[in-house]
Design an enzyme around this catalytic site. Sequence first.
Site, mmCIF file in Angstrom:
data_model
loop_
_atom_site.group_PDB
_atom_site.id
_atom_site.type_symbol
_atom_site.label_atom_id
_atom_site.label_comp_id
_atom_site.label_asym_id
_atom_site.label_seq_id
_atom_site.Cartn_x
_atom_site.Cartn_y
_atom_site.Cartn_z
ATOM 1 N N SER A 45 0.901 -1.373 -0.287
ATOM 2 C CA SER A 45 -0.567 0.018 -0.124
ATOM 3 C C SER A 45 1.035 1.177 -0.105
ATOM 4 O O SER A 45 0.916 2.395 -0.196
ATOM 5 C CB SER A 45 -1.236 0.187 1.148
ATOM 6 O OG SER A 45 -0.427 -0.489 2.781
ATOM 7 N N GLU A 46 2.017 1.572 0.640
ATOM 8 C CA GLU A 46 3.290 2.023 0.336
ATOM 9 C C GLU A 46 4.516 1.951 0.710
ATOM 10 O O GLU A 46 4.933 0.996 1.771
ATOM 11 C CB GLU A 46 3.159 3.516 1.197
ATOM 12 C CG GLU A 46 2.352 4.762 1.037
ATOM 13 C CD GLU A 46 0.480 4.681 1.339
ATOM 14 O OE1 GLU A 46 -0.008 5.705 0.790
ATOM 15 O OE2 GLU A 46 0.051 3.432 1.518
ATOM 16 N N THR A 47 5.348 2.114 -0.298
ATOM 17 C CA THR A 47 6.170 2.286 0.114
ATOM 18 C C THR A 47 6.882 3.772 0.327
ATOM 19 O O THR A 47 7.021 4.769 -0.089
ATOM 20 C CB THR A 47 7.771 2.095 -1.368
ATOM 21 O OG1 THR A 47 6.872 0.565 -1.422
ATOM 22 C CG2 THR A 47 9.108 2.044 -1.335
#
Length: 268
Positions: A45-47
């Site tokens: 969902s996020e880096t």
Amino acid sequence: MSTTKLFHVNAFSQRPFGGNPAVVMLGPERSDAELQAMAAEFNLSETAFLMPIGKAHYGLRWFTPALEVDLCGHGTLAAAHALWEAGLAAVDEVLRFETRSGVLTAAREGDWIWLDFPRLSLAPLTLDPAYAAALGCRPLQTLAAGAKFLLELGSEEEVRALKPDFHALRALPGRGLMVTAPSSRTDDDFVSRYFAPWVGVEEDPVTGSNHCALVPFWAERLGKTQLRARQISARGGELVLELQGDRVWMSGQALTLWQGEWLLPPAP
């Protein structure tokens, strides 16, 4: 060649398969296109991308598999945890992050990390009934939280029972849907889930940034500024929260699962 360090961190949990996983990358500046391609490669969902500026001072950017976002709670928690875990910052140092949402700070208190985030204003919203139909619920009220929509339901059981029709949601304009209700547990004040198929994340496991809106929402209803929350996705996560004027303090734990190096240098 500058080394780019990689950390895979589960944020807002200390269980190996709980919380919200994020990849944290610490290394030199790269182009926007390269950062986006990396985030798509990791497909979380996020880096979170960290760029050193000075002592305990970093640039921080967050990318979903589809786009860059302005604010990310679990990515910030994961980044701070990775820096302390790897011995790159002293445990008593307050970390400063330059971000799209201004300067954010992180401070460590035992196994918990406190993040200082901006409060997000809420506004009345008449939402097309098609959103609730796609979620399979009947909200008590709907509000706008920046570009996201907040739907209040009557019980935790209703929130748990949601089985969204993501095909129907993608046919509607949107950024993300927060769904919240009072907790059925005495240890927590409220629960939530978050759906964002428009940015490549059908259900986010634990969304720290949403609590910038959820904290003032529940603080007003419950008449207190210190709160505990649980995001009841399949992975789940817990947060300790405090409303301080125009800021929201959120605290969570984290666990590093693996670390390594990105072997390719920045593109010329």
